[in-house]
Enzyme design. Structure first.
Site, short mmCIF file in Angstrom:
data_model
loop_
_atom_site.label_atom_id
_atom_site.label_comp_id
_atom_site.label_asym_id
_atom_site.label_seq_id
_atom_site.Cartn_x
_atom_site.Cartn_y
_atom_site.Cartn_z
N TYR A 124 0.82 -1.21 0.00
CA TYR A 124 0.00 0.00 0.00
C TYR A 124 0.86 1.27 0.00
CZ TYR A 124 -4.76 -1.74 0.76
OH TYR A 124 -6.00 -2.31 0.61
N LYS A 172 2.65 -15.44 2.46
CA LYS A 172 2.82 -16.14 1.18
C LYS A 172 4.31 -16.44 1.05
CE LYS A 172 1.25 -17.70 -2.81
NZ LYS A 172 0.33 -18.86 -2.92
N ASP A 188 -3.59 -18.07 0.29
CA ASP A 188 -4.61 -18.70 -0.56
C ASP A 188 -5.37 -19.77 0.24
OD1 ASP A 188 -2.24 -20.16 -0.48
OD2 ASP A 188 -2.30 -20.78 -2.58
N ASP A 219 -6.69 -6.72 3.96
CA ASP A 219 -7.79 -6.03 3.28
C ASP A 219 -8.75 -7.05 2.68
OD1 ASP A 219 -9.22 -3.89 2.03
OD2 ASP A 219 -8.19 -4.37 0.15
N ASP A 232 -12.69 -8.52 4.25
CA ASP A 232 -13.97 -8.47 3.52
C ASP A 232 -14.59 -9.85 3.44
OD1 ASP A 232 -13.72 -5.72 2.99
OD2 ASP A 232 -14.42 -5.95 0.92
C1 IPM Z 1 -10.54 -0.84 3.80
C2 IPM Z 1 -10.74 -0.22 2.45
C3 IPM Z 1 -9.55 0.66 2.14
C4 IPM Z 1 -8.31 -0.20 2.12
C5 IPM Z 1 -9.66 1.47 0.83
C6 IPM Z 1 -10.94 2.28 0.79
C7 IPM Z 1 -8.46 2.36 0.63
O1 IPM Z 1 -10.92 -1.21 1.50
O2 IPM Z 1 -10.46 -0.09 4.80
O3 IPM Z 1 -10.48 -2.06 3.88
O4 IPM Z 1 -7.99 -0.82 1.11
O5 IPM Z 1 -7.65 -0.26 3.15
MG MG Z 2 -11.07 -3.17 2.27
#
Ligand code: IPM
Ligand code: MG
Length: 353
Positions: free
Chosen positions: A138, A188, A220, A244, A248
């Site tokens: 990042y 990884k 993975d 990240d 999710d």
């Molecule tokens: C998160 C989001 C952010 C990230 C984006 C919006 C920059 O996806 O907080 O998970 O990738 O960290």
């Molecule tokens: Mg995110």
């Protein structure tokens, strides 16, 4: 308690409004809470040309904690990269040195049917993802898109120093020590040297936490195990990009990304608290967004920055009661179930508070 409030874009202002009602209720009960508002993301770009303006930086630097809604929207996607709303989020994380991102994924029993997984696979799920937040690909340099040999190439740099790995490992081991003493580090290392170092350093740090059982998993496989048997995990620690993605994925185990709060902490537990979902521009302004992730982020703030466990539990219990009562926003409503709006969900939480 000095709290900077950055509502941001999309559904941000609506969900933050409900969280503020919760803070106001605590204030009415005698807690000393002071709120100051600022701009971040697209609304900041509109007002000042920058997603993380200096005034916002001053505001958050002087606050004890930051409550953030969400940033971003399709109207900003064509702006030059430094002006995109997401850059505001990355900038505030970096500027405040918020390297430790805690993302709990808890399945409320009432929502077992909202998960896309079978109830028996997710029932009782309670995992914590500890994501490193200020390093990795990042922020790594060099980065860019440039011409080489007559064509464009894009490149980024995955990089971690041992100091960065060790401080996030300590946070994760300490979190695991307070929970079920199980930590899984995700990397990884079969392909990426950077994550070989990650694994080596995590193993070194583990010597200081003999009570915690450490395991390792390739990313993975971790992605697969999260949907195959998520309850095998207690605490997961991983780098910025893997975290990240996995967070999710983990959110969906719980039924809705609209339920999950997060904390991003510095070395001294100063923190930024935000729902893990985005700005959801498609539903913004319609009073249908789920405010619970933001309200639960306030609970995390009280717990981690202000050490007010009792107040944190009070909020979490109120949320639980609302769910027990059968109240649902549309993201967590079962097919055919009546859904209530953002405001009404706020009303319900307040009534149980
Ligand atoms: C998160 C989001 C952010 C990230 C984006 C919006 C920059 O996806 O907080 O998970 O990738 O960290
Ligand atoms: Mg995110």
């Amino acid at each position: 308690m000095k709290i900077a409030v950055l509502a941001g874009d999309g559904i941000g202002p609506e969900i933050i409004a409900q969280a503020i009602r919760v803070l106001d209720a605590l204030k009415a009960d005698g807690m000393s809470i002071e709120l100051e508002h600022g701009l971040i993301g697209g609304c900041a770009v509109d007002a000042t040309g920058e997603p993380y303006p200096e005034v916002t930086h001053q505001l958050v630097s002087n606050a004890d904690a930051v409550l953030l809604g969400s940033v971003g929207g399709p109207q900003y996607d064509t702006l030059p990269r430094p002006q995109r709303p997401e850059r505001g989020l990355l900038a505030i994380r970096k500027a405040l040195n918020l390297f430790a991102n805690l993302r709990p994924a808890i399945l409320y029993p009432e929502l077992a049917n909202a998960s896309s997984l079978k109830p028996e696979v997710v029932a009782g799920l309670d995992i914590m993802i500890v994501r490193e937040l200020t390093g990795d690909i990042y922020f790594g340099e060099p980065r860019g898109i440039e011409q080489r040999d007559g064509q464009r190439v894009g490149f980024n740099t995955m990089i971690y120093s041992e100091a960065e790995i060790s401080r996030i490992a300590h946070v994760a081991f300490q979190a695991a020590a307070k929970r079920n003493q199980k930590l899984c580090s995700v990397d990884k290392m079969n392909v990426l040297e950077c994550t070989q170092l990650w694994r080596d350093v995590v193993i070194e740090v583990s010597k200081e936490y003999p009570q915690v059982t450490l395991s390792h998993m390739l990313v993975d496989n971790a992605a697969m195990q999260l949907v195959r048997d998520p309850k095998q995990f207690d605490v997961i620690v991983t780098g910025n990009m893997f975290g990240d993605i996995l967070s999710d994925e983990a959110s969906m185990l719980t039924g809705s990304i609209g339920m999950l709060p997060s904390a991003s902490l510095d070395q001294n537990n100063k923190g930024l608290y935000e729902p893990i979902h985005g700005s959801a521009p498609d539903i913004a302004g319609k009073d249908i967004a789920n405010p619970l992730a933001t309200i639960l982020s306030v609970a995390m703030m009280l717990r981690y920055t202000f050490d007010q466990e009792e107040a944190a539990l009070r909020i979490e219990t109120a949320v639980q009661k609302v769910l027990q009562q059968g109240l649902r926003t549309s993201d967590i409503a079962a097919p055919g179930e009546q859904a209530i709006g953002t405001q009404a969900m706020g009303d319900a939480v307040l009534s149980h508070l």
